[in-house]
Design a protein around this motif. Sequence first.
Motif, PDB file in Angstrom:
ATOM      1  N   SER A 125       0.820  -1.223   0.000  1.00 27.88           N
ATOM      2  CA  SER A 125       0.000   0.000   0.000  1.00 27.88           C
ATOM      3  C   SER A 125       0.854   1.274   0.000  1.00 27.88           C
ATOM      4  CB  SER A 125      -0.945  -0.002   1.203  1.00 27.88           C
ATOM      5  OG  SER A 125      -0.201   0.054   2.396  1.00 27.88           O
ATOM      6  N   TYR A 126       1.998   1.213   0.698  1.00 26.78           N
ATOM      7  CA  TYR A 126       2.882   2.386   0.780  1.00 26.78           C
ATOM      8  C   TYR A 126       3.259   2.893  -0.618  1.00 26.78           C
ATOM      9  CZ  TYR A 126       6.990   5.187   1.889  1.00 26.78           C
ATOM     10  OH  TYR A 126       7.878   6.212   1.982  1.00 26.78           O
ATOM     11  N   HIS A 127       3.515   1.943  -1.528  1.00 26.50           N
ATOM     12  CA  HIS A 127       3.983   2.321  -2.864  1.00 26.50           C
ATOM     13  C   HIS A 127       2.838   2.804  -3.769  1.00 26.50           C
ATOM     14  CE1 HIS A 127       7.751   0.686  -1.592  1.00 26.50           C
ATOM     15  NE2 HIS A 127       7.130  -0.426  -1.239  1.00 26.50           N
ATOM     16  N   ILE A 128       1.640   2.707  -3.272  1.00 29.99           N
ATOM     17  CA  ILE A 128       0.483   3.200  -4.026  1.00 29.99           C
ATOM     18  C   ILE A 128      -0.016   4.510  -3.383  1.00 29.99           C
ATOM     19  CG2 ILE A 128      -1.890   2.663  -4.782  1.00 29.99           C
ATOM     20  CD1 ILE A 128       0.212   0.797  -6.032  1.00 29.99           C
ATOM     21  N   GLU A 129      -0.223   4.433  -2.069  1.00 32.00           N
ATOM     22  CA  GLU A 129      -0.797   5.583  -1.365  1.00 32.00           C
ATOM     23  C   GLU A 129       0.173   6.751  -1.278  1.00 32.00           C
ATOM     24  OE1 GLU A 129      -2.067   3.909   2.326  1.00 32.00           O
ATOM     25  OE2 GLU A 129      -3.452   2.557   1.298  1.00 32.00           O
ATOM     26  N   HIS A 130       1.445   6.468  -1.263  1.00 32.31           N
ATOM     27  CA  HIS A 130       2.437   7.543  -1.138  1.00 32.31           C
ATOM     28  C   HIS A 130       3.243   7.708  -2.411  1.00 32.31           C
ATOM     29  CE1 HIS A 130       1.448   7.911   3.063  1.00 32.31           C
ATOM     30  NE2 HIS A 130       1.513   6.606   3.148  1.00 32.31           N
ATOM     31  N   PHE A 131       2.546   7.677  -3.518  1.00 30.89           N
ATOM     32  CA  PHE A 131       3.209   7.935  -4.794  1.00 30.89           C
ATOM     33  C   PHE A 131       2.564   9.141  -5.457  1.00 30.89           C
ATOM     34  CE2 PHE A 131       3.496   7.669  -9.390  1.00 30.89           C
ATOM     35  CZ  PHE A 131       4.860   7.587  -9.563  1.00 30.89           C
ATOM     36  N   PRO A 132       3.289  10.116  -5.836  1.00 26.56           N
ATOM     37  CA  PRO A 132       4.691  10.368  -5.503  1.00 26.56           C
ATOM     38  C   PRO A 132       4.797  10.749  -4.021  1.00 26.56           C
ATOM     39  CG  PRO A 132       3.950  11.698  -7.360  1.00 26.56           C
ATOM     40  CD  PRO A 132       2.738  11.140  -6.722  1.00 26.56           C
ATOM     41  N   ASN A 133       5.878  10.339  -3.418  1.00 30.31           N
ATOM     42  CA  ASN A 133       6.004  10.499  -1.977  1.00 30.31           C
ATOM     43  C   ASN A 133       6.576  11.879  -1.614  1.00 30.31           C
ATOM     44  OD1 ASN A 133       6.102  10.035   0.721  1.00 30.31           O
ATOM     45  ND2 ASN A 133       7.802   8.581   0.639  1.00 30.31           N
TER      46      ASN A 133
END
Lengths: 379, 291
Positions: free
Chosen positions: A33-41
């Motif tokens: 989820s981190y790589h989806i929800e925080h893209f772009p971070n």
Amino acid sequence: MRIVLQELKKILNWKIGLLLVLANAILYFLLISYHIEHFPNGRPALDSYRIGIEMVEKYGVSMSEGEKADFKETYEQRLKDADEYIQSRVDFSSVGIHSYQDFQDINYENQEQAELRNKVVFEENVDLFWELQERERLIEFQNENDIIMANEMERGSSQQVATLEEIKATGNYYIYPELVFYNYKDFIVNVAIAIIVSVVLLLSPVFIRDRSLRLVDLQYTTRVGRNIFKRKMIAGLLAMFMVITALLAIYFSIYSLNNTGMFFSSPINSFIGGFHWYDITFFQYIVLTVLAIYFLGFVFALLAMIFSNLMPNFVALVGIQIPFIIAMIGPGISYLIYQITALDLSQWLVPSGYVLIIVIGSMFMLFVWRRERTLDIVH
Amino acid sequence: MLVVNNVSKNYGDFTALKNINLEFGSGVYGLLAPNGAGKTTLIKMLVTLISPSKGEILYNGTDITSLDEEYREVLGFLPQQFGYYKHYSPKSYLMYLAALKGIEKKVAQEKITELLDKVALSDVANKKMRKFSGGMIQRVGIAQALLNDPKIVILDEPTAGLDPKERARFRQLLTELSRDRLIIISTHIVSDIESIANEMVMIKNQELLYKDSVENICNTLDGAVYETTITNDELASFRANHVLLSEKQEQSKMLVRFVHKGESKEDWTVKNPHLEDVFLYEYRDDLSLGV
């Protein structure tokens, strides 16, 4: 075929379905989820993403010298915009900042200047300052990609140098922002972990369940006899294929939220951050990693079913598989997925790795089948 | 039909069966021995779950191992303990086994309906087996053994868990089936097969003891089975000197049935030996009978 379908029905039951949903929900929240929800971070990742899109839309998937000059010109224009912006604000002039150059050369010991910088950059989030920072970084790479290439060639093997020569001839390397590419790599590695765990959960019961239920005596004395082993293997591999396809469909639907389709035609060597053995596009890279996941799924499906056949109980079955999964999640995935095209590794390392695990898995399976053909079914 | 030729089975140093020679034709055969005598080992060899360490098993002259599926195609087997999926109904479970037995779907559906009727499970054909009693499960097991209309039916302790009514129905079913078929029933319950078996096979100390008709086997104790009445106080010394087959309290005395080879006493009544008498006598050590 009827037997395979019956076995498939046994594997794909609602309990396993529920278990897979639960396992994938946990692994999704922990790893993916981190790589989806925080893209772009955050910033300047967002700016890198935006500039990347602008570059692809304006220049296509490679940049000529003229287009690189145009990119620099755009930067100069944005620089002027920044100067104008700074000059339009009294708070800048009151602390002695009259241009973007002054803003960059800020004296951090001057409390007023430092506070104003923090306010503009982090509180007001003025896009211009973030954007310029990223443009500077990209221009720096564009200016220095020859040096990077020279350094890489200096330490490369003859084979690596030959590939680097080919990449150099295209002139299209270390140019485009790497954010999207590395985000995908992080995403797919964690998807691979979730899929491997799912395959192991799915297929571990295949043999041990019937054995613990004492169904083997009946199965082995029917017409199909011990050949049911092969039917179960086929059903297991079909189930693996179906589950991997379903999970990939779900995960890629989620990945589509990152909106990276505009980079699909970009060669992977055009991204900053590393060189690759193969001249392929980002989309082809995605296809390659998907194929790699199917291969890994195949190997783990074989192992799960082999251990399911050999282990005396569920506890031993779980115990024996943990080291294999940890080995795969650790160094295994790093080599076999994350660095699948990396020029840093010997070109044959990754393909040999796949061949090796597939051969070992298949031989192990053949050994188990030969053993099963003549095994005394005592209990 | 089925010939067991000089078969032995060893597990390392342990001998489970020693030089067994048997010949089975059509009819019902009872395999009688106490638990642990090697019955299940012999059964498992007859159904290809275990391979003999020595010797061979032939079906119509060919080794059953090389016949492979051709042999299993004519085989119906009910193991002593067999597995089933609790969430399956008898119908879906039998459909699964029919697929393994290579029976066409349509043929299987008809056969399953017929067999469930025979074992009196038609009413629960589509109910999940989770709530079935031991007897009902055993009846499903009997039905699956007959699914492929087998020429050889091998049943290991088939009456376990069946109530007296179900046992009677089972015996009737076997009598019906025994025409043109070989049926081998392994059991340690004499009454289950005494009346229906054409021949009995008895194994003792891992070796073949008898393979003969019930009558001939009973004759081995002809004139050696007696009954007499003794006092309760005499019982202990009587047990020590004779092979007791049964004891029954009668008023204040004890009616004992026993084996005695040699001269008899006046108050002893000679009785016709039953199969159970031979069983108890031959396996007195395994069954811990007083001698």
